[in-house]
Design an enzyme around this catalytic site. Structure first.
Site, PDB file in Angstrom:
ATOM      1  N   ASP A 107       0.807  -1.165  -0.004  1.00 16.51           N
ATOM      2  CA  ASP A 107       0.041   0.127  -0.146  1.00 16.51           C
ATOM      3  C   ASP A 107       0.845   1.246   0.189  1.00 16.51           C
ATOM      4  O   ASP A 107       1.940   1.368  -0.899  1.00 16.51           O
ATOM      5  CB  ASP A 107      -1.027  -0.152   1.368  1.00 16.51           C
ATOM      6  CG  ASP A 107      -2.003   1.115   1.220  1.00 16.51           C
ATOM      7  OD1 ASP A 107      -2.962   0.934   0.553  1.00 16.51           O
ATOM      8  OD2 ASP A 107      -1.777   1.794   1.935  1.00 16.51           O
ATOM      9  N   TYR A 214      -2.270  11.210   2.007  1.00 15.83           N
ATOM     10  CA  TYR A 214      -2.977  11.463   0.951  1.00 15.83           C
ATOM     11  C   TYR A 214      -3.269  12.969   0.359  1.00 15.83           C
ATOM     12  O   TYR A 214      -3.074  13.364  -0.811  1.00 15.83           O
ATOM     13  CB  TYR A 214      -4.520  10.916   0.993  1.00 15.83           C
ATOM     14  CG  TYR A 214      -4.611   9.500   1.301  1.00 15.83           C
ATOM     15  CD1 TYR A 214      -4.678   8.704   0.109  1.00 15.83           C
ATOM     16  CD2 TYR A 214      -4.259   8.975   2.285  1.00 15.83           C
ATOM     17  CE1 TYR A 214      -4.865   7.198   0.079  1.00 15.83           C
ATOM     18  CE2 TYR A 214      -4.431   7.452   2.597  1.00 15.83           C
ATOM     19  CZ  TYR A 214      -4.516   6.698   1.563  1.00 15.83           C
ATOM     20  OH  TYR A 214      -4.582   5.098   1.620  1.00 15.83           O
ATOM     21  N   HIS A 268      -6.748  -6.858  -1.046  1.00 15.75           N
ATOM     22  CA  HIS A 268      -5.902  -5.776  -0.762  1.00 15.75           C
ATOM     23  C   HIS A 268      -4.815  -6.128   0.362  1.00 15.75           C
ATOM     24  O   HIS A 268      -3.619  -5.944   0.558  1.00 15.75           O
ATOM     25  CB  HIS A 268      -6.317  -4.426  -0.535  1.00 15.75           C
ATOM     26  CG  HIS A 268      -5.518  -3.364  -0.303  1.00 15.75           C
ATOM     27  ND1 HIS A 268      -4.529  -2.561  -1.332  1.00 15.75           N
ATOM     28  CD2 HIS A 268      -4.998  -2.550   0.813  1.00 15.75           C
ATOM     29  CE1 HIS A 268      -3.869  -1.722  -0.592  1.00 15.75           C
ATOM     30  NE2 HIS A 268      -4.173  -1.644   0.612  1.00 15.75           N
TER      31      HIS A 268
END
Length: 289
Positions: A107, A214, A268
């Protein structure tokens, strides 16, 4: 009761690296392997791979990335630009006394690993990535309606304050749902795992720091992408709800020495769902001549 880490004899370290106090867990002896976790985990995300890699003859180093868990949480979005994250890992590798290390990332840890291999290639020996898109592939796929729909949360994270409030609500119910609902293998995350992740996210400043990854990505210019010459392993859980499997296509243009292992039954959270398989793939790849 001793934790799994204490039972295994894993050592905890906390030192100032690249101007930021970083915490990491270390096990084993031999060539260094740095394991980089993603959002919203911390070093605990590698709990099932640390000992197998140590037993295979590696010195395993699993840090809490800046902003996470026990590592320092610098204020401001700019502190989480990719250049700063890469510099932390490069400095940590130098701190081990080695010129270079094997680097494994999942990730956000995988995104940092991609950029480390491109911008500080002298610090990387072999590169392994778990469900993290190569920057050029993501730039291609984000133009598709499907990937745009899957990436809604990254766009929502650009807002101030509201993402923190939403995630913290009802005792971090959204954070728990990320693990419980998106995992496709029952039991991949125990109640103890969820408790640890909630406690880490609840530390002062942690949640904003985690989301700032982010925000920084959405507001900051990135370095120029370069060819990655290192032997590279990409492990991809095909049932990832956030990232299209098409992100594994066409990578040979930018990573000519790449091997791709797709796991059709994994999501994921591939390292938690299929820990033995991931440990086997990593040890085999990192020990290859």
């Amino acid at each position: 009761m001793k934790t799994a880490a204490e039972q295994a004899g894993w050592a905890h370290h906390e030192e100032r690296i690249n101007g930021v106090r970083l915490h990491w867990v270390e096990a084993g002896d031999g060539p260094p392997v740095v394991l980089l976790h993603g959002f919203p985990e911390f070093w605990w995300g590698w709990r099932r791979q640390i000992q197998p890699l140590a037993d295979a003859g590696f010195r395993v180093i699993a840090p809490d990335l800046r902003g996470y868990n026990l590592s320092e949480k610098p204020r401001g979005v700019a502190a989480y630009r990719i250049q700063a994250l890469v510099a932390d890992v490069a400095a940590l590798i130098r701190h081990t006394g080695a010129d270079r290390a094997h680097v494994v990332g999942h990730d956000w840890g995988g995104i940092v690993a991609w950029w480390l291999a491109m911008t500080a290639p002298e610090r990387v020996d072999r590169l392994a990535i778990l469900n993290a898109p190569h920057p050029r592939a993501f730039g291609r796929e984000i133009r598709t309606p499907d990937q745009m729909r899957r990436s809604w949360y990254a766009m929502a994270f650009q807002l101030p304050v509201l993402p923190e409030l939403a995630i913290r609500a009802r005792n971090f119910a959204l954070l728990e749902a990320v693990f419980r609902a998106e995992s496709v293998r029952p039991g991949a995350f125990t109640d103890d795992d969820i408790r640890r992740y909630k406690e880490a996210a609840a530390r002062p400043g942690a949640l904003t720091a985690m989301i700032n990854y982010y925000r920084a990505a959405g507001r900051s210019p990135r370095p120029e992408t370069r060819i990655i010459p290192h032997p590279t392993l990409l492990v991809w859980g095909e049932r990832d709800q956030a990232l299209r499997v098409q992100l594994t296509c066409g990578l040979e243009e930018w990573v000519p020495n790449i091997r791709i292992e797709c796991l059709p039954e994994a999501s994921h959270w591939v390292a938690a769902e299929f820990p033995e398989k991931v440990a086997e793939l990593l040890t085999g790849f990192l020990r290859a001549p």
